[in-house]
Design an enzyme around this catalytic site. Structure first.
Site, PDB file in Angstrom:
ATOM      1  N   LYS A  35       0.866  -1.178   0.000  1.00 37.02           N
ATOM      2  CA  LYS A  35       0.000   0.000   0.000  1.00 37.02           C
ATOM      3  C   LYS A  35       0.902   1.226   0.000  1.00 37.02           C
ATOM      4  CE  LYS A  35      -4.482   0.970   0.470  1.00 37.02           C
ATOM      5  NZ  LYS A  35      -5.638   0.293  -0.087  1.00 37.02           N
ATOM      6  N   VAL A  95     -20.723  -0.088  -5.548  1.00 38.59           N
ATOM      7  CA  VAL A  95     -20.918  -1.493  -5.171  1.00 38.59           C
ATOM      8  C   VAL A  95     -22.355  -1.721  -4.701  1.00 38.59           C
ATOM      9  CG1 VAL A  95     -20.144  -3.381  -3.687  1.00 38.59           C
ATOM     10  CG2 VAL A  95     -18.492  -1.689  -4.484  1.00 38.59           C
ATOM     11  N   GLY A 114     -25.481   2.388   1.956  1.00 39.14           N
ATOM     12  CA  GLY A 114     -24.545   2.901   0.948  1.00 39.14           C
ATOM     13  C   GLY A 114     -24.854   2.268  -0.393  1.00 39.14           C
ATOM     14  N   GLY A 128     -23.695   3.235  -3.434  1.00 42.35           N
ATOM     15  CA  GLY A 128     -22.773   3.789  -4.421  1.00 42.35           C
ATOM     16  C   GLY A 128     -22.485   2.750  -5.492  1.00 42.35           C
TER      17      GLY A 128
HETATM   18  P1  NAD Z   1     -18.895   4.745  -3.408  1.00 44.57           P
HETATM   19  O1  NAD Z   1     -18.206   5.988  -2.966  1.00 44.57           O
HETATM   20  O2  NAD Z   1     -19.275   4.601  -4.830  1.00 44.57           O
HETATM   21  O3  NAD Z   1     -20.254   4.574  -2.555  1.00 44.57           O
HETATM   22  C1  NAD Z   1     -20.342   4.813  -1.189  1.00 44.57           C
HETATM   23  C2  NAD Z   1     -21.763   5.252  -0.915  1.00 44.57           C
HETATM   24  O4  NAD Z   1     -21.931   5.392   0.499  1.00 44.57           O
HETATM   25  C3  NAD Z   1     -22.112   6.614  -1.534  1.00 44.57           C
HETATM   26  O5  NAD Z   1     -23.341   6.530  -2.228  1.00 44.57           O
HETATM   27  C4  NAD Z   1     -22.201   7.544  -0.320  1.00 44.57           C
HETATM   28  O6  NAD Z   1     -23.141   8.593  -0.506  1.00 44.57           O
HETATM   29  C5  NAD Z   1     -22.653   6.575   0.747  1.00 44.57           C
HETATM   30  N1  NAD Z   1     -22.358   7.034   2.106  1.00 44.57           N
HETATM   31  C6  NAD Z   1     -21.282   7.734   2.563  1.00 44.57           C
HETATM   32  N2  NAD Z   1     -21.410   7.984   3.875  1.00 44.57           N
HETATM   33  C7  NAD Z   1     -22.579   7.423   4.267  1.00 44.57           C
HETATM   34  C8  NAD Z   1     -23.257   7.327   5.498  1.00 44.57           C
HETATM   35  N3  NAD Z   1     -22.780   7.890   6.604  1.00 44.57           N
HETATM   36  N4  NAD Z   1     -24.430   6.665   5.535  1.00 44.57           N
HETATM   37  C9  NAD Z   1     -24.960   6.098   4.429  1.00 44.57           C
HETATM   38  N5  NAD Z   1     -24.357   6.174   3.220  1.00 44.57           N
HETATM   39  C10 NAD Z   1     -23.188   6.819   3.150  1.00 44.57           C
HETATM   40  O7  NAD Z   1     -18.003   3.542  -2.898  1.00 44.57           O
HETATM   41  P2  NAD Z   1     -18.019   2.054  -3.457  1.00 44.57           P
HETATM   42  O8  NAD Z   1     -16.989   1.910  -4.500  1.00 44.57           O
HETATM   43  O9  NAD Z   1     -19.431   1.647  -3.724  1.00 44.57           O
HETATM   44  O10 NAD Z   1     -17.482   1.274  -2.171  1.00 44.57           O
HETATM   45  C11 NAD Z   1     -18.310   1.052  -1.047  1.00 44.57           C
HETATM   46  C12 NAD Z   1     -17.488   0.469   0.096  1.00 44.57           C
HETATM   47  O11 NAD Z   1     -16.903  -0.764  -0.309  1.00 44.57           O
HETATM   48  C13 NAD Z   1     -16.308   1.343   0.528  1.00 44.57           C
HETATM   49  O12 NAD Z   1     -16.147   1.202   1.920  1.00 44.57           O
HETATM   50  C14 NAD Z   1     -15.125   0.757  -0.199  1.00 44.57           C
HETATM   51  O13 NAD Z   1     -13.912   0.977   0.493  1.00 44.57           O
HETATM   52  C15 NAD Z   1     -15.481  -0.706  -0.190  1.00 44.57           C
HETATM   53  N6  NAD Z   1     -14.886  -1.476  -1.303  1.00 44.57           N
HETATM   54  C16 NAD Z   1     -15.160  -1.131  -2.574  1.00 44.57           C
HETATM   55  C17 NAD Z   1     -14.615  -1.872  -3.620  1.00 44.57           C
HETATM   56  C18 NAD Z   1     -14.915  -1.528  -5.059  1.00 44.57           C
HETATM   57  O14 NAD Z   1     -14.648  -2.368  -5.931  1.00 44.57           O
HETATM   58  N7  NAD Z   1     -15.467  -0.370  -5.343  1.00 44.57           N
HETATM   59  C19 NAD Z   1     -13.775  -2.961  -3.351  1.00 44.57           C
HETATM   60  C20 NAD Z   1     -13.517  -3.304  -2.024  1.00 44.57           C
HETATM   61  C21 NAD Z   1     -14.083  -2.541  -0.993  1.00 44.57           C
END
Ligand code: NAD
Length: 367
Positions: free
Chosen positions: A93, A197, A193, A195
């Site tokens: 990292k 995922v 959340g 977003g």
């Molecule tokens: P993203 O930023 O697209 O989505 C996150 C969502 O959470 C957003 O819609 C945001 O508005 C919402 N959010 C933020 N704070 C909040 C709260 N207090 N209450 C409710 N909703 C809230 O992120 P993502 O890519 O969808 O990833 C989601 C999670 O999964 C993250 O923790 C990320 O680290 C983890 N993750 C993602 C991936 C990936 O492939 N994208 C891989 C491994 C882990």
């Protein structure tokens, strides 16, 4: 894996190499460049399985120790994630110290790329907090050791659909363990959340006939996703008091804590967010005592790293998805191990990671 204990007093005087010894980090590289303002740390935790891979995070840390602690913790996590996912990747990292909005520039990113390149492939970088795919394109000008590039650059693009698929199959394995069938039809599932995922996960769950509740701080997204998948919007207030079967954290870390555990009525916790347990040891034990099956986050959300891995091999989305599907078996196997050994599921996941590392280390030692 050997963990060497050192005294706190020693750590105060020897905060770097001694701290590396706590979790057996192989190498830490400190990068400085006055001209661009670059201050970065690259941590390579373990390369037994292959080159270390993990994203670069840019953050305005309060001090260097905070940055060092973060990069050591995150790089170790990557070793376990890749190991359990069956990938030939080690854990690494990087953190760039500074406010991305103020100090990020082309020159700074390219200088960082030169540092990554100087490691000759021992560390491969990718996107993380406050870094974009455009930033990766810039870093790529100086090094080939970059992954997670956009599709138009021959990369694997957005990993989220593969991550969401991994969460979905992991949830099915959890359902099988708790209810004896892996069907999610009719199950009441809260996705926090929605977003990248979260939305994709809601798609899989709705298709299977689950009753999906959604929560997010983004009102527009909530409305759009609710309309598209007929999901029910719930407010943050009271969300943890709902009568649900599964809680899927897909927004933030540390949402499994004393406060939420005193309210949660679900039987399964399975979601994409990293570091869901506020305290791994305390809350990793507490979930089980409360009759909740916790599917360890780094096992569940490995789809992202799996997707990036296949980019290194010449990207093929079918192969990435097929590999992510194996998260079902991995989740199931770790539940069986936890039961057999009478240990919490988070501990079983760590053990699985260590077992593979030790087995491959032995093979590597054979001439
Ligand atoms: P993203 O930023 O697209 O989505 C996150 C969502 O959470 C957003 O819609 C945001 O508005 C919402 N959010 C933020 N704070 C909040 C709260 N207090 N209450 C409710 N909703 C809230 O992120 P993502 O890519 O969808 O990833 C989601 C999670 O999964 C993250 O923790 C990320 O680290 C983890 N993750 C993602 C991936 C990936 O492939 N994208 C891989 C491994 C882990």
């Amino acid at each position: 894996m050997e963990v060497k204990a050192i005294k706190d007093t020693d750590l105060a005087n020897n905060p770097v190499i001694a701290q590396m010894g706590l979790n057996n980090h192989e190498q830490v590289v400190f990068c400085n460049d006055n001209a661009t303002g670059l201050k970065a740390i690259i941590a390579i935790h373990n390369t037994i399985l292959g080159p270390s891979l993990g994203g670069t995070r840019m953050w305005a840390y309060n001090n260097e120790m905070e940055a060092l602690n973060d990069v050591l913790r995150l790089s170790r996590g990557m070793t376990y994630k890749s190991s359990v996912a069956g990938l030939n990747l080690g854990g690494g990292k990087a953190v760039i110290i500074g406010d991305a909005k103020k100090v990020k520039s082309e020159a700074l990113l390219r200088r960082f790329g030169k540092f990554v390149n100087s490691l000759g492939g021992k560390y491969i970088t990718a996107e993380d907090v406050a870094m974009t795919s455009r930033d990766m394109e810039i870093i790529k000008m100086e090094t080939d050791y970059v992954s997670g590039l956009p599709e138009n650059m021959g990369g694997s693009g957005d990993p989220s659909p593969v991550t969401a698929y991994g969460v979905y199959v992991s949830m099915k394995a959890s359902a099988r363990e708790v209810w004896g069938s892996d069907s999610l039809n009719g199950k009441k599932i809260l996705v926090q959340g929605i977003g990248h995922v979260g939305e994709s996960l809601v798609g899989h769950l709705s298709k299977e006939g689950a009753k999906v509740y959604i929560n997010d701080i983004n009102e527009e997204r909530l409305k759009a996703v609710a309309d598209k998948y007929k999901a029910e919007v719930v407010k943050a207030d009271g969300m943890f008091d709902l009568d649900i079967d599964v809680y899927a954290p897909c927004a933030l870390g540390a949402t499994v804590n004393d406060e939420t555990l005193s309210r949660l009525k679900c039987k399964v916790i399975c979601g994409a967010a990293n570091n869901q347990l506020a305290n791994e040891v305390i809350h990793g034990e507490a979930v089980g005592k409360q009759g909740i099956l916790y599917a360890p986050d780094f096992v569940v959300n490995a789809g992202g790293i799996i997707n990036v891995y296949y980019e290194l091999e010449g990207y093929n989305s079918e192969r990435a998805l097929a590999h992510a599907e194996k998260i079902y078996d991995t989740t199931w196997n770790l539940f069986q191990m936890a039961k057999k050994e009478g240990i919490p599921t988070y501990m079983a996941a760590n053990k699985l990671g260590e077992q593979r590392l030790e087995a491959i280390a032995r093979i590597n030692a054979v001439l």
